[in-house]
Design a protein around this motif. Structure first.
Motif, PDB file in Angstrom:
ATOM      1  N   ALA A  98       0.838  -1.197   0.000  1.00 52.39           N
ATOM      2  CA  ALA A  98       0.000   0.000   0.000  1.00 52.39           C
ATOM      3  C   ALA A  98       0.876   1.251   0.000  1.00 52.39           C
ATOM      4  CB  ALA A  98      -0.911  -0.006   1.226  1.00 52.39           C
ATOM      5  N   TRP A  99       1.984   1.194   0.755  1.00 54.27           N
ATOM      6  CA  TRP A  99       2.866   2.366   0.864  1.00 54.27           C
ATOM      7  C   TRP A  99       3.509   2.666  -0.484  1.00 54.27           C
ATOM      8  CZ3 TRP A  99       8.236   3.011   0.441  1.00 54.27           C
ATOM      9  CH2 TRP A  99       8.736   4.213   0.959  1.00 54.27           C
ATOM     10  N   ILE A 100       3.981   1.590  -1.182  1.00 56.44           N
ATOM     11  CA  ILE A 100       4.619   1.788  -2.493  1.00 56.44           C
ATOM     12  C   ILE A 100       3.616   2.386  -3.474  1.00 56.44           C
ATOM     13  CG2 ILE A 100       5.552   0.552  -4.481  1.00 56.44           C
ATOM     14  CD1 ILE A 100       6.797  -1.407  -2.439  1.00 56.44           C
ATOM     15  N   THR A 101       2.399   1.832  -3.483  1.00 55.64           N
ATOM     16  CA  THR A 101       1.374   2.337  -4.399  1.00 55.64           C
ATOM     17  C   THR A 101       1.101   3.809  -4.138  1.00 55.64           C
ATOM     18  OG1 THR A 101       0.392   0.155  -4.165  1.00 55.64           O
ATOM     19  CG2 THR A 101      -0.906   1.821  -5.308  1.00 55.64           C
ATOM     20  N   GLN A 102       1.025   4.149  -2.857  1.00 60.05           N
ATOM     21  CA  GLN A 102       0.715   5.536  -2.525  1.00 60.05           C
ATOM     22  C   GLN A 102       1.834   6.464  -2.974  1.00 60.05           C
ATOM     23  OE1 GLN A 102       0.773   6.644   1.509  1.00 60.05           O
ATOM     24  NE2 GLN A 102      -0.722   8.279   1.266  1.00 60.05           N
ATOM     25  N   LYS A 103       3.081   6.050  -2.701  1.00 59.47           N
ATOM     26  CA  LYS A 103       4.215   6.903  -3.088  1.00 59.47           C
ATOM     27  C   LYS A 103       4.238   7.113  -4.594  1.00 59.47           C
ATOM     28  CE  LYS A 103       5.800   8.019   0.713  1.00 59.47           C
ATOM     29  NZ  LYS A 103       5.433   9.375   1.096  1.00 59.47           N
ATOM     30  N   MET A 104       4.013   6.017  -5.346  1.00 60.95           N
ATOM     31  CA  MET A 104       4.057   6.127  -6.805  1.00 60.95           C
ATOM     32  C   MET A 104       2.954   7.041  -7.297  1.00 60.95           C
ATOM     33  SD  MET A 104       5.011   2.342  -8.077  1.00 60.95           S
ATOM     34  CE  MET A 104       4.750   2.789  -9.789  1.00 60.95           C
ATOM     35  N   SER A 105       1.778   6.931  -6.739  1.00 59.59           N
ATOM     36  CA  SER A 105       0.683   7.766  -7.235  1.00 59.59           C
ATOM     37  C   SER A 105       0.915   9.226  -6.880  1.00 59.59           C
ATOM     38  CB  SER A 105      -0.641   7.262  -6.678  1.00 59.59           C
ATOM     39  OG  SER A 105      -0.602   7.241  -5.284  1.00 59.59           O
ATOM     40  N   VAL A 106       1.535   9.473  -5.705  1.00 56.45           N
ATOM     41  CA  VAL A 106       1.847  10.860  -5.370  1.00 56.45           C
ATOM     42  C   VAL A 106       2.815  11.439  -6.395  1.00 56.45           C
ATOM     43  CG1 VAL A 106       3.117  12.282  -3.721  1.00 56.45           C
ATOM     44  CG2 VAL A 106       1.349  10.720  -2.914  1.00 56.45           C
ATOM     45  N   SER A 107       3.801  10.609  -6.801  1.00 51.78           N
ATOM     46  CA  SER A 107       4.820  11.150  -7.690  1.00 51.78           C
ATOM     47  C   SER A 107       4.280  11.423  -9.086  1.00 51.78           C
ATOM     48  CB  SER A 107       6.010  10.191  -7.755  1.00 51.78           C
ATOM     49  OG  SER A 107       5.600   8.997  -8.376  1.00 51.78           O
ATOM     50  N   ILE A 108       3.233  10.718  -9.528  1.00 52.67           N
ATOM     51  CA  ILE A 108       2.730  10.993 -10.884  1.00 52.67           C
ATOM     52  C   ILE A 108       1.422  11.765 -10.872  1.00 52.67           C
ATOM     53  CG2 ILE A 108       3.862   9.016 -11.961  1.00 52.67           C
ATOM     54  CD1 ILE A 108       1.102   7.628 -11.878  1.00 52.67           C
ATOM     55  N   LYS A 109       0.965  12.180  -9.681  1.00 53.25           N
ATOM     56  CA  LYS A 109      -0.350  12.820  -9.686  1.00 53.25           C
ATOM     57  C   LYS A 109      -0.292  14.215 -10.287  1.00 53.25           C
ATOM     58  CE  LYS A 109      -0.822  15.180  -5.270  1.00 53.25           C
ATOM     59  NZ  LYS A 109      -1.336  15.143  -3.927  1.00 53.25           N
ATOM     60  N   GLY A 110       0.944  14.809 -10.385  1.00 53.91           N
ATOM     61  CA  GLY A 110       1.083  16.119 -11.013  1.00 53.91           C
ATOM     62  C   GLY A 110       0.626  16.126 -12.453  1.00 53.91           C
ATOM     63  N   LEU A 111       0.656  14.968 -13.117  1.00 57.55           N
ATOM     64  CA  LEU A 111       0.224  14.894 -14.513  1.00 57.55           C
ATOM     65  C   LEU A 111      -1.230  15.300 -14.658  1.00 57.55           C
ATOM     66  CD1 LEU A 111       1.827  11.647 -15.931  1.00 57.55           C
ATOM     67  CD2 LEU A 111       2.264  14.014 -16.587  1.00 57.55           C
ATOM     68  N   GLN A 112      -2.036  14.953 -13.673  1.00 57.23           N
ATOM     69  CA  GLN A 112      -3.455  15.301 -13.783  1.00 57.23           C
ATOM     70  C   GLN A 112      -3.656  16.686 -13.158  1.00 57.23           C
ATOM     71  OE1 GLN A 112      -6.173  12.612 -11.964  1.00 57.23           O
ATOM     72  NE2 GLN A 112      -7.908  13.376 -13.132  1.00 57.23           N
ATOM     73  N   SER A 113      -3.312  17.710 -13.996  1.00 58.75           N
ATOM     74  CA  SER A 113      -3.273  19.050 -13.441  1.00 58.75           C
ATOM     75  C   SER A 113      -4.578  19.786 -13.619  1.00 58.75           C
ATOM     76  CB  SER A 113      -2.169  19.842 -14.136  1.00 58.75           C
ATOM     77  OG  SER A 113      -2.444  19.804 -15.519  1.00 58.75           O
ATOM     78  N   GLY A 114      -5.488  19.270 -14.477  1.00 63.11           N
ATOM     79  CA  GLY A 114      -6.688  20.019 -14.797  1.00 63.11           C
ATOM     80  C   GLY A 114      -6.455  20.988 -15.950  1.00 63.11           C
ATOM     81  N   GLN A 115      -5.222  21.015 -16.468  1.00 65.19           N
ATOM     82  CA  GLN A 115      -4.922  21.901 -17.595  1.00 65.19           C
ATOM     83  C   GLN A 115      -5.199  21.162 -18.889  1.00 65.19           C
ATOM     84  OE1 GLN A 115      -4.329  24.962 -17.068  1.00 65.19           O
ATOM     85  NE2 GLN A 115      -4.002  24.763 -14.839  1.00 65.19           N
TER      86      GLN A 115
END
Lengths: 102, 638
Positions: free
Chosen positions: B599-616
């Motif tokens: 769960a921790w690895i999944t969370q870290k990975m999603s945090v690192s790529i969540k910038g892609l979904q910027s709403g722009q």
């Protein structure tokens, strides 16, 4: 007779100019205009392919007509959305329209 | 015989009725309904017994086995399915009689004994639940049905021991009883699974037919740690029986179970539930004797040791119910030994018959002893022997009935215990001299401690009872069951048991061996009674001098040979600290840790790529265009 390639060069130029405008403009109205360029490039392609490759058939021309009609409808919808967006955030800058994210 | 179903259904309906709406009734009303229902059930079981023994009778000289009712409950495969049904053969019919009779007596007795207790209706609901479960257990057609009802009696025993749930000692006693028997039932379950895995059936009839040929054939050649699969299965099944029947070393729960109301002790922890283990071994006896005689020998020796061990402890106990509890353990061990030394067929099956005989007689006189003890406790408001003395003047009925029961358990003719104990000793004599002499000694010890109890309660020095409250005889509701049970205790010994209950259902003639068995056992018992009389009738200095002389041995016996402490050490220091704590650590850190890490690895990975979904929107389009160009390039150039 003008060669088909010239038409295609024109349509590719229109297409990528439209893409460029869509990506680089921050004003939503300018983006809408760019989108029209993209769609028109596609419609030119339809017309040209019909005219040069299958002169005895009419499908391409009909698709062009459909495309023009859909573009008009889409513009009306887009303008309505842009006006509502302007009312709620006070401008038409697309970078400000990111509230769905949160 | 379909109406035999009524015997079982009635207590179930009573339980539902009293359990759901009992609290809205008046307590007396609930008691009357419960007792009347149990009376109905008793009546039906007597009719069934009469029709079985005198209506259907024997075919080809053997008692028939009939299944008047059977439904398929769980279907696994065509061979393996769990049924619920009713099996009538001599031992199950006999058990029906014992259970309903003792249960009815306890129901009536409780009307007086439990009068005015808080939760009177709840008490009757639980009694009905217990009667239902126990009756379902004895008529089980297959081993799994038996297991289901086996657990149900465990639960009702737990509920009834913990009846006084505001008393911490009662709560811990009920937990102890449940956990210890549950631990033993783990073995039972594994045994059932092993047995059914190899034989492909749960059915008693199939398992025990053809001299258990099915079990022998299907487990042939399979062994584990030097014992065959059949031996493992049957030994594990016996472990369940040993837990319920309080065999050493799983006996520790029974003395504590005396925290429950006394009538409950009479019904569950003396007459019926604790003999379930004996009944289980008897039910599967052909399998034991043909497939796994080694396990039968083990049963005989465990039983012998338990009989001696419990009898010795019973000498020193001062709580009258605990004396009775240890005497119960000792007597049940007698039954186990008797099964252990039995063989198959005709007079060789004497031990089997004797075991069932002793089960039958013991149920009545032990229930009588407990109910009598309850009557005494009701009068003096204490369990301790020190608070009693010379009660014969105040409680004549209790005194006489208690004396009858003591004579019966001591094995004095013509009381019932003499006949059954005599058959057991005869069976042992023909099998193993060591067991015979041990049991003979135990018979003497039994007579001694029972009469120690008797003289201490009803004779001895008069105690200063509270001035305003003289002990008095119990009400009729309590003395009538005592008298009925006393009649049973006197006369059941004269039933010609070998005519009815034998291992192969074929009657044989048994006779009392006066010279080698009966006379020695009477002499030993009489000696025990005489010693008790000298020690306790007038109150003498001898017992305390002897106990001082024995010193540490006496203390060890008084503390029940420290079995509770040994178990406590085993569970707390060995099992909890050495085994469970590391397992818990492993579970928390390795098993849970692996999951948490994922769960921790999944969370870290999603945090690192969540910038892609910027709403722009334009960024999305940019990625989309580049992506499609890359794909187009791949398609074109590869």
């Amino acid at each position: 007779m003008i060669k088909m390639e010239y038409y295609l060069i024109i349509s590719i130029l229109m297409f990528f100019i439209g893409i460029y405008g869509f990506i680089s403009r921050r004003n939503m109205l300018a983006m809408l205009i760019s989108l029209e360029l993209v769609l028109n490039a596609v419609e030119i392609n339809f017309a040209v392919f019909n005219r040069y490759l299958f002169p005895e058939r009419m499908e391409g021309l009909f698709f062009t007509l459909f495309g023009i009609a859909i573009t008009a409808a889409e513009t009306a919808v887009a303008i309505a959305i842009i006006i509502n967006a302007y009312r709620s955030i006070g401008n038409v800058n697309v970078t400000k329209l990111n509230k769905l994210k949160d | 015989m379909e109406y035999s179903l009524l015997i079982i259904i009635t207590p179930l309906l009573l339980f539902l009725l009293l359990g759901l709406s009992g609290m809205k009734m008046k307590p007396g009303m609930a008691g009357i309904i419960g007792t009347a229902g149990m009376g109905f059930s008793t009546l039906i079981s007597y009719i069934v017994a009469y029709n079985y023994f005198f209506g259907i009778g024997q075919t080809d000289g053997a008692w028939a086995t009939i299944i008047p009712f059977n439904v398929e409950w769980l279907h696994f495969t065509d061979n393996l399915h769990i049924d619920l049904g009713i099996l009538l053969d001599p031992i199950s019919v006999m058990m029906l009689l014992v259970i309903t009779t003792v249960s009815l007596m306890v129901h009536i007795y409780s009307l007086g004994y439990m009068h005015g207790e808080k939760g009177f209706q709840r008490y009757y609901a639980f009694l009905s639940l217990f009667s239902f479960s126990m009756l379902g257990l004895v008529v089980a057609t297959n081993i799994f049905q038996m297991y289901i009802f086996w657990e149900l009696v465990g639960v009702s025993s737990y509920l009834l021991i913990g009846f006084y749930y505001t008393k911490p000692s009662a709560v811990s006693a009920s937990k102890k009883a449940f956990i210890v028997t549950r631990f033993a039932d783990l073995g039972f379950l594994v045994g059932i699974l092993l047995l059914s895995f190899y034989t492909g059936t749960f059915d008693f009839a199939q398992l025990t037919s053809d001299g258990a040929g099915l079990v022998v054939a299907s487990t042939a050649g399979i062994s584990f740690m030097g014992l065959s699969a059949a031996s493992w299965a049957m030994a594990l099944i016996f472990m369940g029986g040993a837990g319920k029947s309080a065999m050493f070393p799983l006996h520790i729960w029974l003395p504590d179970a005396m925290e429950g109301p006394t009538p409950v002790s009479a019904l569950i922890h003396a007459a019926t539930m604790v003999v379930a283990g004996v009944y289980l071994v008897a039910r599967l006896f052909p399998v034991y004797v043909f497939a796994t005689p080694d396990v039968l020998t083990l049963i005989a020796y465990i039983g012998t040791f338990t009989a001696l061990f419990a009898a010795v402890i019973a000498i020193t106990q001062t709580d009258i119910k605990r004396v009775l509890a240890f005497s119960t353990i000792s007597q049940i061990a007698y039954m186990m030994v008797s099964l252990g030394v039995s063989e198959y067929g005709g007079h060789d099956g004497l031990g089997y018959m004797a075991s069932m005989f002793h089960l039958f007689t013991h149920a009545f006189f032990k229930a009588l002893l407990f109910l009598g003890a309850g009557s005494v406790i009701h009068a003096v408001h204490s369990n301790e022997m020190d608070a009693m003395g010379s009660l014969r003047k105040y409680m004549p009925v209790t005194h006489i009935t208690f004396l009858i029961a003591c004579l019966a358990i001591a094995g004095i003719p013509p009381f019932s215990g003499f006949f059954s104990k005599d058959e057991i000793l005869a069976a042992c004599l023909h099998h193993d001299k060591l067991i015979f002499f041990t049991l003979l000694a135990v018979a003497g010890i039994t007579a001694f401690y029972m009469f120690r109890l008797y003289f201490n309660i009803f004779w001895g020095a008069e105690k200063s009872y509270d001035g305003h409250h003289q002990p008095h005889e119990s009400p009729l509701r309590m003395t009538v069951p005592l008298m009925i049970l006393a009649v049973f205790s006197i006369f059941t010994g004269f039933i010609p048991f070998p005519e009815f209950i034998t291992v192969d259902h074929i009657p044989f003639a048994a006779h009392i061996e006066w010279a080698t068995v009966a006379i020695p056992s009477i002499l030993v018992a009489a000696a025990g009674i005489l010693i008790a009389m000298v020690f306790y009738m007038k109150g003498s200095e001898l017992p305390s001098r002897i106990s001082r002389a024995l010193g540490g041995l006496y203390t060890a016996t008084l503390r029940k040979f420290y079995m509770d402490e040994i178990w406590m050490f085993m569970t707390k220091n060995v099992v909890f600290n050495r085994i469970c704590t590391p397992i818990a650590w492993f579970d928390r850190h390795v098993v849970d840790g692996a999951m948490n890490g994922l769960a921790w690895i999944t969370q870290k990975m999603s945090v690192s790529i969540k910038g892609l979904q910027s709403g722009q929107v334009q960024l999305y389009v940019w990625i989309y265009v580049v992506g499609s160009l890359v794909i187009a390039a791949l398609v074109l150039f590869l």
